[in-house]
Write an enzyme that holds these catalytic residues in place. Structure first.
Site, mmCIF file in Angstrom:
data_model
loop_
_atom_site.group_PDB
_atom_site.id
_atom_site.type_symbol
_atom_site.label_atom_id
_atom_site.label_comp_id
_atom_site.label_asym_id
_atom_site.label_seq_id
_atom_site.Cartn_x
_atom_site.Cartn_y
_atom_site.Cartn_z
ATOM 1 N N HIS A 79 0.862 -1.186 0.000
ATOM 2 C CA HIS A 79 0.000 0.000 0.000
ATOM 3 C C HIS A 79 0.894 1.229 0.000
ATOM 4 O O HIS A 79 1.814 1.347 0.809
ATOM 5 C CB HIS A 79 -0.910 0.020 1.235
ATOM 6 C CG HIS A 79 -1.750 1.262 1.292
ATOM 7 N ND1 HIS A 79 -2.918 1.403 0.579
ATOM 8 C CD2 HIS A 79 -1.559 2.447 1.937
ATOM 9 C CE1 HIS A 79 -3.425 2.602 0.783
ATOM 10 N NE2 HIS A 79 -2.619 3.261 1.609
ATOM 11 N N ASP A 158 -15.601 2.046 7.231
ATOM 12 C CA ASP A 158 -14.586 3.026 6.824
ATOM 13 C C ASP A 158 -15.173 4.021 5.837
ATOM 14 O O ASP A 158 -14.901 5.219 5.911
ATOM 15 C CB ASP A 158 -13.370 2.331 6.208
ATOM 16 C CG ASP A 158 -12.371 3.374 5.707
ATOM 17 O OD1 ASP A 158 -11.846 4.124 6.551
ATOM 18 O OD2 ASP A 158 -12.159 3.470 4.489
ATOM 19 N N ARG A 165 -15.221 12.227 8.284
ATOM 20 C CA ARG A 165 -13.906 12.841 8.589
ATOM 21 C C ARG A 165 -13.582 13.923 7.570
ATOM 22 O O ARG A 165 -13.025 14.972 7.904
ATOM 23 C CB ARG A 165 -12.816 11.764 8.585
ATOM 24 C CG ARG A 165 -12.881 10.831 9.794
ATOM 25 C CD ARG A 165 -11.949 9.647 9.609
ATOM 26 N NE ARG A 165 -10.578 10.040 9.434
ATOM 27 C CZ ARG A 165 -9.671 9.354 8.737
ATOM 28 N NH1 ARG A 165 -10.001 8.206 8.163
ATOM 29 N NH2 ARG A 165 -8.430 9.762 8.628
ATOM 30 N N SER A 180 -8.137 3.305 8.985
ATOM 31 C CA SER A 180 -8.796 3.394 7.685
ATOM 32 C C SER A 180 -8.028 2.600 6.620
ATOM 33 O O SER A 180 -8.592 1.757 5.914
ATOM 34 C CB SER A 180 -8.902 4.877 7.292
ATOM 35 O OG SER A 180 -9.309 5.010 5.962
ATOM 36 N N LYS A 184 -8.958 -1.897 5.474
ATOM 37 C CA LYS A 184 -9.257 -2.313 4.098
ATOM 38 C C LYS A 184 -8.231 -3.320 3.611
ATOM 39 O O LYS A 184 -8.565 -4.304 2.944
ATOM 40 C CB LYS A 184 -9.287 -1.081 3.180
ATOM 41 C CG LYS A 184 -10.498 -0.189 3.444
ATOM 42 C CD LYS A 184 -10.462 1.104 2.662
ATOM 43 C CE LYS A 184 -9.466 2.090 3.201
ATOM 44 N NZ LYS A 184 -9.608 3.467 2.801
HETATM 45 N N1 URA Z 1 -6.287 6.978 2.905
HETATM 46 C C1 URA Z 1 -7.257 6.233 3.480
HETATM 47 O O1 URA Z 1 -7.684 5.221 2.948
HETATM 48 N N2 URA Z 1 -7.733 6.646 4.673
HETATM 49 C C2 URA Z 1 -7.281 7.755 5.318
HETATM 50 O O2 URA Z 1 -7.760 8.052 6.396
HETATM 51 C C3 URA Z 1 -6.281 8.520 4.696
HETATM 52 C C4 URA Z 1 -5.791 8.101 3.489
#
Ligand code: URA
Length: 436
Positions: A79, A158, A165, A180, A184
């Protein structure tokens, strides 16, 4: 659990219990906890922080809000926290797959300065990123790699929380960002997770300290969830490679994988290829339990002998994509504008954020969720940091299929991204630090 009591406890800086966090997230996912209470929770976490254990509990609860995949084969994913010209996944994933490690990669669509990996892949005519989870699993298992978008079944908590957010000033919190991103990636099921935490002008994290804190938190969270993990903090002050956009980035990635016929000077991309191999090698080394040096050699071999390119082609075809049509699409007439050096000297900096803002304005990214991306829009640099230029030498080309009248104004903005100085300038290495 009484939501108001949980909020008061967090407001006072107490560490919440695992059950409190789980029930709070479950209640929010069901719709029993309203948006205003979840927004207050996010703000309290922003102000008071979370312990490593609380962050792990929040991540786990968010992961469990939807489907969680599992794999029997060796699996790894990478990631990136998002960079400018960051097409590394397109090189890394097929390299790792060619080494015998399955890469099941569920990605989000880009929102912000440039498109995300899904947007880049979908510039290949026919490539369908929106696969049902069962088909995604089938492709990953049979080809060795699949890049698809996260479906609504993955981490619904999320999605709901991020939307809050985004409008309540609560994105910038290491525990919330960790939960977050990680929830995932954990739901995707890969056994090994490697993070590329970008740092600098073109990154979410602007300082080495913040980037390092996020890298530490992501690795700690992944390990708390029983995964193998490490992270590199890497420089994102200047764009990665020459191409910033979508189709031009895919073409650059294909050239790095060894595909012939693309107008890309791969010999001048040794830093970008090098970082891709470093990240790929860590995925292979952790997942196969082999020394990093051996994994590096294996990844380099799979890139050089065309096996990684073969994996990329197989993935494209399994997703319905057509690389011949992609090559043809690159010949589509577009509006182009070239900028040139106003003075002689060395390129001492290329401001990634400024380049990305111009690429976004050209149509390469989304200012708002749901905006359409122009696949051929973007910026292609002609120089990299450290290059010598003389007055009039090309610095970059802006490209778009619409609104050519904006090109001249954007060209003036793009020119401001280039610093040219008279002294000597050597580009620094891309890896700033490592966790793991
Ligand atoms: N990318 C995400 O998936 N979540 C965040 O909170 C910030 C960047």
């Amino acid at each position: 659990m009484i939501a108001k009591v949980v909020l008061e406890r967090k407001r006072e800086g107490h560490a919440l219990g695992s059950a409190e966090i789980r029930e709070f997230v479950e209640g929010f996912t069901r719709g029993d906890i309203p948006d205003y209470q979840m927004s207050a929770f996010a703000m309290a976490v922003c102000c008071r922080g979370m312990t490593t254990r609380e962050t792990a509990d929040l991540t786990d609860a968010m992961m469990r809000s939807g489907e969680c995949l599992s794999w029997t084969a060796p699996t790894a994913d990478k990631h990136s926290t998002g960079g400018v010209g960051d097409k590394l996944s397109l090189v890394i994933q097929p390299v790792v797959a060619a080494c015998g490690v399955v890469v099941p990669s569920l990605v989000g669509r880009g929102l912000g300065l440039t498109g995300g990996t899904a947007d880049k892949m979908e510039t290949i005519p026919g490539y369908n990123c929106s696969q049902p989870l069962a088909r995604f699993q089938e492709i990953a298992a049979s080809v060795g790699v699949s890049v698809a978008v996260q479906t609504d079944e993955i981490c619904p908590a999320d999605k709901k929380l991020y939307a809050l957010r985004d409008v309540t000033g609560t994105v910038a919190s290491i525990p919330l960002i960790t939960a977050s991103i990680l929830s995932k990636k954990l739901a995707e099921g890969a056994h090994t997770l490697v993070f590329d935490v970008k740092c600098g002008r073109g990154a979410f994290m602007k300082t080495p300290e913040d980037a390092r804190a996020l890298a530490d938190s992501l690795v700690a969270g992944a390990r708390a969830a029983g995964r193998l993990s490490c992270a590199l903090v890497t420089d994102m002050n200047a764009p990665l490679g020459f191409a910033v956009g979508n189709a031009n980035e895919v073409a650059e990635a294909l050239a790095m994988l060894g595909a012939p016929g693309f107008d890309v000077d791969v010999a001048r991309l040794s830093d970008t290829v090098g970082l891709s191999l470093e990240l790929a090698a860590r995925m292979v080394s952790l997942e196969k339990g082999m020394p990093l040096g051996d994994a590096r050699a294996m990844c380099s071999e799979k890139l050089a002998d065309g096996s990684a390119l073969a994996k990329f082609k197989a993935m494209v075809s399994a997703h319905g994509g057509d690389l011949d049509r992609f090559a043809g699409m690159l010949q589509t007439p577009t509006f182009k504008f070239r900028i040139q050096a106003m003075r002689s000297g060395r390129v001492s900096g290329i401001d990634a954020e400024k380049v990305a803002r111009v690429a976004l304005a050209l149509g390469a990214g989304r200012a708002m969720a749901g905006d359409r991306i122009d696949p051929l829009a973007g910026v292609t640099l002609a120089v990299r940091v450290g290059d010598k230029v003389t007055v009039g030498a090309p610095l970059a080309t802006l490209e778009t299929t619409s609104e050519p009248e904006a090109l001249e104004r954007l060209a003036a903005d793009l020119l401001k991204a280039f610093a040219i100085s008279s002294g000597h300038c050597e580009p620094g290495g891309l890896v700033l630090s490592e966790v793991g």
